[in-house]
Enzyme design. Structure first.
Site, mmCIF file in Angstrom:
data_model
loop_
_atom_site.group_PDB
_atom_site.id
_atom_site.type_symbol
_atom_site.label_atom_id
_atom_site.label_comp_id
_atom_site.label_asym_id
_atom_site.label_seq_id
_atom_site.Cartn_x
_atom_site.Cartn_y
_atom_site.Cartn_z
ATOM 1 N N ARG A 37 -16.238 -24.608 -1.314
ATOM 2 C CA ARG A 37 -17.667 -24.397 -1.048
ATOM 3 C C ARG A 37 -18.012 -24.683 0.408
ATOM 4 O O ARG A 37 -18.933 -24.076 0.955
ATOM 5 C CB ARG A 37 -18.507 -25.255 -1.995
ATOM 6 C CG ARG A 37 -18.500 -24.708 -3.417
ATOM 7 C CD ARG A 37 -19.294 -25.547 -4.376
ATOM 8 N NE ARG A 37 -19.363 -24.905 -5.681
ATOM 9 C CZ ARG A 37 -19.847 -25.475 -6.777
ATOM 10 N NH1 ARG A 37 -20.323 -26.706 -6.711
ATOM 11 N NH2 ARG A 37 -19.877 -24.825 -7.916
ATOM 12 N N LYS A 201 -19.509 -19.361 -26.934
ATOM 13 C CA LYS A 201 -20.615 -19.071 -27.850
ATOM 14 C C LYS A 201 -21.338 -17.759 -27.567
ATOM 15 O O LYS A 201 -21.636 -17.433 -26.431
ATOM 16 C CB LYS A 201 -21.636 -20.218 -27.799
ATOM 17 C CG LYS A 201 -21.088 -21.532 -28.324
ATOM 18 C CD LYS A 201 -22.148 -22.615 -28.266
ATOM 19 C CE LYS A 201 -21.631 -23.922 -28.857
ATOM 20 N NZ LYS A 201 -22.666 -24.977 -28.809
ATOM 21 N N GLY A 353 -17.974 -20.308 -12.787
ATOM 22 C CA GLY A 353 -17.682 -21.157 -13.931
ATOM 23 C C GLY A 353 -16.243 -21.064 -14.387
ATOM 24 O O GLY A 353 -15.313 -20.992 -13.579
ATOM 25 N N GLY A 376 -23.878 -20.485 -13.596
ATOM 26 C CA GLY A 376 -25.161 -20.230 -14.249
ATOM 27 C C GLY A 376 -25.951 -19.136 -13.575
ATOM 28 O O GLY A 376 -26.585 -18.301 -14.228
#
Length: 396
Positions: A37, A201, A353, A376
């Site tokens: 980063r 999920k 992610g 996200g």
């Protein structure tokens, strides 16, 4: 939302430039263990230095929840950034973030100087997008640059609130790259356009599935979420991860795909185990999973089908692994998909992610066109949502 002014559209000579970066890096004993980063932020910082700006960097680190915590100080980041840039990055050690130390450091800046403020989340108002802290940050600068895509889906003081009190708010190179790749992929893809969705999920990917079904030619489903789709087809799934409340939704999505002429691929076989362990008893199951076993990866036939499905693609977006890739016995499906993407002549975009971690850990990172820096944020982008951190920048 996507046509934003960038650092190339402004003159920063002699101006104070506040840059929101994503320096939320892993630390161990005060040492940075992954500096990707920091490296990703360098092009924007170097551009502003070269153009004669007074560069004031800010970021959050971890979740101090409004309390100064020494272990979450950005001091190690300032030290490492100094080495990467080849010039001093002065650290404004200030528990108030914008306190006496920070103000004095900014006041003493010359053109081309760089300082780093303390962790913005030392202030409780940061995550609430509070007016007072937003105004304090704005008081330090003439120009605001947002280069933190990882927080673009959140409305905080340091990426959204501050823009209400400065005239010029633009995006940096990293943010621009994310907008260009993810925006073009979703809104103007070169076809065939294939999306691969994995992860645990269905409930966390509902909006993504619905948005992408209106845009893609092929939608590939893997990971734990696949078992809700298999259950909706009437297959036995044993002890596999399963969301009963979303069984009808999965059935509706398969029907919607058929009506739209979109290929929706779900596993035809699975690698199953009798326990959630790399040392468990493992079997490849086709046509159903025994009652005392759980599916932990797509099977070899499915991996081949999925790899073949991306061969003709010209744009691929991948978000979420195909199985529990952290355990070697359940990594083959994710490896097969990553390998297939690495070998095709297409724009390959990896949502942040777990999928970003997977391609990097498996050694395919440098073969992908773009790996998003925001898990996200990239997910909400794929849902078609407006990201507050992007929307707050000035339009062209």
């Amino acid at each position: 939302m996507l046509n934003k002014k960038s650092v190339d559209d402004i003159n920063v000579k002699g101006k104070r430039v506040l840059v929101r970066c994503d320096f939320n890096v892993p630390l161990q004993d005060g040492k940075i263990t992954d500096e990707n980063r920091l490296v990703a932020a360098l092009p924007t910082i170097k551009k502003l230095i070269a153009d004669g700006g007074k560069v004031i960097l800010c970021s959050h680190l971890g979740k101090p929840k409004g309390e100064p915590k020494p272990e979450l100080s950005l001091a190690p980041v300032a030290k490492r950034l100094s080495e990467l840039l080849g010039q001093e990055v002065k650290f404004a050690a200030d528990p108030e973030v914008v306190g006496a130390n920070a103000k004095a450091a900014v006041e003493a800046m010359n053109d081309g100087d760089v300082i780093l403020l303390e962790n913005t989340r030392y202030r409780a108002e940061e995550t609430k997008n509070g007016e007072a802290f937003s105004k304090e940050l704005a008081s330090l600068c003439d120009v605001f640059v947002n280069d933190a895509f990882g927080t673009a889906h959140r409305a905080h003081c340091s990426n959204v609130g501050v823009t209400q009190y400065v005239d010029t708010a633009v995006v940096g190179y990293l943010m621009q790259k994310e907008i260009d790749f993810l925006g073009n992929a979703v809104n103007n893809p070169v076809r065939p356009f294939v999306a691969i969705l994995g992860g645990s999920k269905v409930s966390s990917k509902i909006s993504v599935i619905e948005n992408l079904l209106d845009k893609v030619d092929t939608l590939i489903i893997g990971g734990g979420m696949a078992f809700t789709f298999l259950a909706a087809k009437g297959e036995e799934i044993g002890k596999s991860l399963y969301e009963e409340d979303y069984k009808q939704y999965a059935a509706d999505m398969m029907k919607k795909a058929e009506e739209k002429g979109v290929k929706l691929l779900i596993p035809v076989d699975s690698v199953a185990a009798d326990a959630f362990s790399n040392d468990a008893d493992i079997k490849v199951c086709e046509g159903g999973i025994p009652a005392d076993y759980m599916g932990l990866d797509i099977g070899p036939k499915t991996a081949e089908i999925y790899a073949n499905a991306v061969k003709e693609a010209k744009t691929v977006v991948w978000n979420g692994p195909m199985g529990c890739f952290e355990m070697s016995n359940f990594a083959a499906g994710t490896v097969a998909v990553a390998k297939a993407l690495a070998e095709i002549d297409a724009t390959t975009i990896i949502g942040g992610g777990d999928s970003a971690a997977a391609v990097n850990i498996l050694g395919f990172g440098d073969k992908m066109t773009h790996i998003s820096t925001g898990g996200g944020a990239s997910l909400e982008f794929l849902e078609g949502k407006e990201l507050p951190g992007v929307a707050a920048a000035n339009d062209k």
